[in-house]
Motif scaffolding. Sequence first.
Motif, PDB file in Angstrom:
ATOM      1  N   GLN A 110      -7.355   1.258  -4.069  1.00 18.49           N
ATOM      2  CA  GLN A 110      -7.816   0.137  -4.453  1.00 18.49           C
ATOM      3  C   GLN A 110      -8.312  -0.040  -6.050  1.00 18.49           C
ATOM      4  N   GLY A 145      -6.779  -0.440   8.346  1.00 16.81           N
ATOM      5  CA  GLY A 145      -5.490  -0.732   8.575  1.00 16.81           C
ATOM      6  C   GLY A 145      -4.741   0.621   9.287  1.00 16.81           C
ATOM      7  N   LYS A 146      -5.605   1.155  10.059  1.00 15.53           N
ATOM      8  CA  LYS A 146      -5.129   2.271  11.275  1.00 15.53           C
ATOM      9  C   LYS A 146      -4.218   1.444  12.150  1.00 15.53           C
ATOM     10  N   LEU A 169     -12.243  -2.793 -16.237  1.00 12.95           N
ATOM     11  CA  LEU A 169     -11.112  -3.088 -16.721  1.00 12.95           C
ATOM     12  C   LEU A 169      -9.907  -3.214 -15.532  1.00 12.95           C
ATOM     13  N   ILE A 173     -11.365  -3.310   6.755  1.00 10.12           N
ATOM     14  CA  ILE A 173     -10.487  -2.901   7.917  1.00 10.12           C
ATOM     15  C   ILE A 173      -9.540  -2.056   7.168  1.00 10.12           C
ATOM     16  N   SER A 192       0.973   1.427   2.022  1.00 10.48           N
ATOM     17  CA  SER A 192       1.381  -0.013   1.507  1.00 10.48           C
ATOM     18  C   SER A 192       0.947  -0.140   0.035  1.00 10.48           C
ATOM     19  N   LEU A 193      -0.389   0.709  -0.087  1.00 14.04           N
ATOM     20  CA  LEU A 193      -0.884   0.510  -1.633  1.00 14.04           C
ATOM     21  C   LEU A 193      -0.061   1.752  -2.503  1.00 14.04           C
ATOM     22  N   SER A 194       0.493   2.465  -1.978  1.00 22.00           N
ATOM     23  CA  SER A 194       0.646   3.916  -3.001  1.00 22.00           C
ATOM     24  C   SER A 194       2.210   3.393  -3.587  1.00 22.00           C
ATOM     25  N   ASP A 195       2.494   4.032  -4.635  1.00 21.26           N
ATOM     26  CA  ASP A 195       3.954   3.819  -5.428  1.00 21.26           C
ATOM     27  C   ASP A 195       4.855   4.733  -4.543  1.00 21.26           C
ATOM     28  N   SER A 244       3.819  -2.550  -5.633  1.00 22.27           N
ATOM     29  CA  SER A 244       3.417  -1.115  -5.039  1.00 22.27           C
ATOM     30  C   SER A 244       2.370  -1.479  -3.790  1.00 22.27           C
ATOM     31  N   LEU A 245       1.741  -2.808  -3.876  1.00 20.15           N
ATOM     32  CA  LEU A 245       0.635  -3.187  -2.889  1.00 20.15           C
ATOM     33  C   LEU A 245       1.045  -3.865  -1.810  1.00 20.15           C
ATOM     34  N   ILE A 282      -5.982  -3.759 -15.311  1.00 18.59           N
ATOM     35  CA  ILE A 282      -4.397  -3.752 -16.014  1.00 18.59           C
ATOM     36  C   ILE A 282      -3.690  -4.032 -15.073  1.00 18.59           C
ATOM     37  N   GLN A 306      -5.133  -7.498  -3.024  1.00 19.55           N
ATOM     38  CA  GLN A 306      -6.113  -6.297  -3.013  1.00 19.55           C
ATOM     39  C   GLN A 306      -7.221  -6.899  -2.187  1.00 19.55           C
ATOM     40  N   ILE A 326      -2.320  -5.658  12.547  1.00 18.35           N
ATOM     41  CA  ILE A 326      -3.654  -5.334  13.432  1.00 18.35           C
ATOM     42  C   ILE A 326      -4.409  -6.699  13.379  1.00 18.35           C
ATOM     43  N   GLN A 332      -7.989  -5.147   1.642  1.00 18.38           N
ATOM     44  CA  GLN A 332      -9.279  -4.552   1.932  1.00 18.38           C
ATOM     45  C   GLN A 332      -9.853  -5.038   3.418  1.00 18.38           C
ATOM     46  N   MET A 333      -9.363  -6.348   3.843  1.00 17.27           N
ATOM     47  CA  MET A 333      -9.716  -6.671   5.274  1.00 17.27           C
ATOM     48  C   MET A 333      -8.443  -6.283   6.163  1.00 17.27           C
ATOM     49  N   LYS A 347      -7.139   5.372   0.768  1.00 12.13           N
ATOM     50  CA  LYS A 347      -6.727   3.700   0.545  1.00 12.13           C
ATOM     51  C   LYS A 347      -7.816   3.151  -0.716  1.00 12.13           C
ATOM     52  N   LYS A 406      -5.583   1.180  -8.671  1.00 12.73           N
ATOM     53  CA  LYS A 406      -4.698   0.089  -8.985  1.00 12.73           C
ATOM     54  C   LYS A 406      -5.070  -0.908  -9.730  1.00 12.73           C
ATOM     55  N   GLN A 407      -6.354  -1.469  -9.511  1.00 13.90           N
ATOM     56  CA  GLN A 407      -7.115  -2.137 -10.507  1.00 13.90           C
ATOM     57  C   GLN A 407      -7.099  -1.889 -11.864  1.00 13.90           C
ATOM     58  N   MET A 408      -7.116  -0.821 -12.065  1.00 15.60           N
ATOM     59  CA  MET A 408      -7.015  -0.119 -13.475  1.00 15.60           C
ATOM     60  C   MET A 408      -5.408  -0.034 -14.124  1.00 15.60           C
ATOM     61  N   GLY A 409      -4.478  -0.284 -13.101  1.00 10.89           N
ATOM     62  CA  GLY A 409      -2.923   0.106 -13.418  1.00 10.89           C
ATOM     63  C   GLY A 409      -2.283   1.399 -13.204  1.00 10.89           C
TER      64      GLY A 409
END
Lengths: 388, 388
Positions: free
Chosen positions: A23, A347-348, B343, A345, A45-48, B45-46, B345, B23, B4, B27-28, A19, A26-29
């Motif tokens: 994170q 997210g488990k 960076l 957290i 939920s964060l993966s494509d 995707s997020l 993107i 994002q 949760i 994280q939380m 995860k 994804k910030q870098m695209g």
Amino acid sequence: MTNILNKKIGIVGGGQLGKMMIQAAKQMGFWIAIIDPTEKCPAHSLSDFHIVAGLDDKNAIKELAALCDVITYESEHINAEALIELEEKHGATIYPSPKSLKIIQNKYDQKTELHKNNVAIPYFLNVTDSGDLPSVGNELGYPFMLKSATGGYDGKGNYLINSPDDFDEGYKSLGAGTLPLMAEKFVDYEMEISVIACRAICGNIKVFPVGHNTHVNSILDETIVPAPINKQTMELAMDTAHKVMEVFEGVGIFCVEMFVDKKGDVLVNEVAPRPHNSGHYTIEACVTSQFEQHIRAICGLPLGDASLTRPVAMINILGEEGFDGETLVEGVSDALAVKGAKLHIYGKTHTKPRRKMGHITATADTVEEAAKLCRKAKKCIKIIAKEE
Amino acid sequence: MTNILNKKIGIVGGGQLGKMMIQAAKQMGFWIAIIDPTEKCPAHSLSDFHIVAGLDDKNAIKELAALCDVITYESEHINAEALIELEEKHGATIYPSPKSLKIIQNKYDQKTELHKNNVAIPYFLNVTDSGDLPSVGNELGYPFMLKSATGGYDGKGNYLINSPDDFDEGYKSLGAGTLPLMAEKFVDYEMEISVIACRAICGNIKVFPVGHNTHVNSILDETIVPAPINKQTMELAMDTAHKVMEVFEGVGIFCVEMFVDKKGDVLVNEVAPRPHNSGHYTIEACVTSQFEQHIRAICGLPLGDASLTRPVAMINILGEEGFDGETLVEGVSDALAVKGAKLHIYGKTHTKPRRKMGHITATADTVEEAAKLCRKAKKCIKIIAKEE
């Protein structure tokens, strides 16, 4: 399938490490696919793209390789053979190298490799069966550590042998011969430290600052950075981590856990070929986090600045004792009222006693102050299970 | 559906602001649903759930409200009436308040509200039709700004009237009477600044430091923090932002864009009821980012520390002129070789000239050094379109 950065990343494992890698990516695209057996895993939920399959599933790993330009993993307990085959027969790009992974997976092989390359480690011996234990005891003295060479983590797979009376119980608890075993001289250490390091494909290495780790029930509880050690020990620890990266030719983040003994010597306890719990502090306290650094490394990008911006503490949040079920997080509001506390957290969706469910980081002018903030915030948080 | 943290968040809009909110929320450990018409939007995707629909789609917003405990938005150009109805008739929790949103959406109403509450703004007048323009010119002097009261952003919807000769062209370019219009005295400003502020449900307000903004072709190019202004102007700007939060009773992040005139006075130019491009620097340079702060606010959690940890610069990455098509990012490796450059993107799959595609942030010992690093990294990046 969209791929604006010309590089799709596949991750074997969708837990908290996956995860946090995502994170950063994804910030870098970047576009990301994962393999994880749990549909609602932290990275889901964060993966494509999510291949719901076991981490050892050869077909799933093949599918991932077909989708992605580079493959990495968040755990060393995966099918190294499958990855080696994929690399050799199908030309997949996998970092860190599956061959190094295979050596590291077996602690006896790992230690032998380090020893061969003059990296200081505790004195260790092979154990083929219970019949070896008396001579091992004579050689190492008492107490000594009996370890399963494969599969251990968070203290699982270790047994402290105080005297020959413990042989039977120790041998049984470590699989009674079903798992490869090794034995290590007990290190009466002053401190446990770890160093996160990263090696780029070109061989460039960046070493993060030294963290001081405190374990409770063999599970990491707290990391503070910088570690309270003198400059000489600090340099020795960082040099050791640098050397370990060269030994394994690791590409990506490695964690090198070490003991500092009473004389100030540094001995490598364990190497993990992945981002590590003791490196979570880098998210808030370093210019580049261990997760961003890992993504940079495996994608062939230049490594980032690994320097510390502020003293920092990180404390783990585990599932409360007595709760096993659908996760509920209590006390978030009180925890966030602690100035500077950053709450993670994972997210488990299912909590269990002592399961790693999250962590808290705080930066401050001193590590003492940072640790105080972390502990204050952590006291507020309880991970319990929902009433049925 | 897993939840949760006992609070599910819905976001109207899945662009870069939605993405960065997620994002912070992820994280939380929060569960997130979005509405966005683009299937592969930056936040897609997020998010845990994506309703593919227009931001004005009443039924989609109703569906989102049924799924979530609190609703927020990333753009002020949405259906305020639908949100008001949802709040009043269906008891949905929506922050910032749709009633404030409705006032803010209309710049004339926004300015009137600020003026009524003694917030310093440029002198402004209503324009009902082109027949008003001569008297408006007499009253405001030349040049003056003709603005559409609704729907404008990034300089769209503004027309500088230098003399009565410009009446026809200006009036036509702003919809020729189809949009509500207003006129403003031209401010010969020394500097454009903005302040990000956040108000909690309990009324507590936290104000971030003042940023100095530079625009190119009316689109934000660069923000540096702290702004190069004296302490008095800085306090005035922060007090003004604080007051604006009270006027609109905003819950969540607002951005207050201001002019500093030649005398050092501060005039509010525009209020945006959402995280803002000029606040992206907070991700790397503040203890709490504008996105985390927004999530804290709308979820009824205590606000975080908004203080700056290091001087910082942020520079936007726009789609290159001459490219309109499937996005390709060039120069990532060179940009990441600039020490300390972070960076971002956004992941927009389609690039167009001047479209906001990403940004770069750098922290350093001085804003000048930070800005230098940003510019150096930005020079490397080109957002072009893939060859068909």
